[in-house]
Design a protein around this motif. Structure first.
Motif, mmCIF file in Angstrom:
data_model
loop_
_atom_site.group_PDB
_atom_site.id
_atom_site.type_symbol
_atom_site.label_atom_id
_atom_site.label_comp_id
_atom_site.label_asym_id
_atom_site.label_seq_id
_atom_site.Cartn_x
_atom_site.Cartn_y
_atom_site.Cartn_z
ATOM 1 N N CYS A 270 0.866 -1.173 0.000
ATOM 2 C CA CYS A 270 0.000 0.000 0.000
ATOM 3 C C CYS A 270 0.900 1.218 0.000
ATOM 4 N N CYS B 1 -6.900 -0.386 3.911
ATOM 5 C CA CYS B 1 -6.416 -1.734 4.245
ATOM 6 C C CYS B 1 -7.275 -2.356 5.345
ATOM 7 N N CYS C 196 -3.906 1.465 7.228
ATOM 8 C CA CYS C 196 -4.667 2.637 6.817
ATOM 9 C C CYS C 196 -6.145 2.243 6.675
ATOM 10 N N CYS D 182 0.764 3.730 6.059
ATOM 11 C CA CYS D 182 0.208 2.414 6.381
ATOM 12 C C CYS D 182 1.328 1.407 6.645
HETATM 13 ZN ZN LIG Z 1 -2.852 0.623 3.544
#
Ligand SMILES: [Zn+2]
Ligand SMILES: [Zn+2]
Length: 195
Positions: A156, A182, A179, A160
């Protein structure tokens, strides 16, 4: 794929791992709870599963990540653990993958197995003073990162824990949390495995 119930955390070495394992368990559990996965449990494997010599490269003085992940898979598949769980091995050792000088970890999501290499997470590796908290933070991030892969996440680019890190500086720069995107993905993945 069959149901998913627990995460099994397996120490691959005594040094650098076992003295952190309870704290690590609690911290990772907190991060998963925060991501909305409150039903998934983490079990700490009571024994050290030693990395086999067949995965050690004597020229590089490193373990081959894929070989080690496959070894862990073989060990836990025989006893049926992988039918319902994912397994993550953590060792204070150094690992590599073909084409890469080193890796902090590797996940084989289809096999439900991941490994984390912590040798390069210690400040001492870079000639710096030991720092318990810094090492622990890095350990948490790398375990959560590989766990994210096991729970269906890709890398990602956001702020994150799933951001790819190529150096310890990049590990320090990323948060230990998922994040928003996710978190959503991981929840959906988990739900699809528990219906
Ligand atoms: Zn993420
Ligand atoms: Zn990754």
């Amino acid at each position: 794929m069959s149901k998913l119930s627990n995460i099994i955390l397996v120490p691959l070495t005594t040094r650098g791992v076992q003295e952190y394992i309870e704290e690590l368990d609690a911290e990772v559990r907190g991060i998963l709870n925060e991501a909305g996965l409150s039903n998934i449990d983490i079990l700490v494997w009571p024994d050290v599963v030693k990395p086999p010599m067949k995965c050690f490269d004597w020229t590089r003085v490193q373990y081959h990540a894929g070989c080690l992940a496959k070894h862990i898979k073989d060990v836990f598949q025989v006893i049926g653990v992988l039918d319902k769980n994912v397994v993550i091995g953590v060792g204070y050792i150094d690992g590599f993958e073909h084409g890469l000088n080193f890796v902090f970890g590797e996940a084989l999501p289809d096999q439900r197995v991941a490994v984390v290499f912590t040798k390069r997470l210690k400040p001492e590796f870079y000639g710096n003073h030991p720092d318990y908290n810094l090492y622990f933070e890095r350990l948490v991030k790398e375990v959560v990162h590989e766990l994210g892969h096991l729970l269906g996440l890709e890398h990602c680019s956001g702020n994150c824990v799933m951001r790819f890190s190529n150096s310890v500086v990049e590990v320090d720069e990323k948060p230990k949390y998922f994040c928003g995107d996710c978190k959503e993905k991981i929840k959906r993945y988990y739900m699809s495995r528990t219906k």
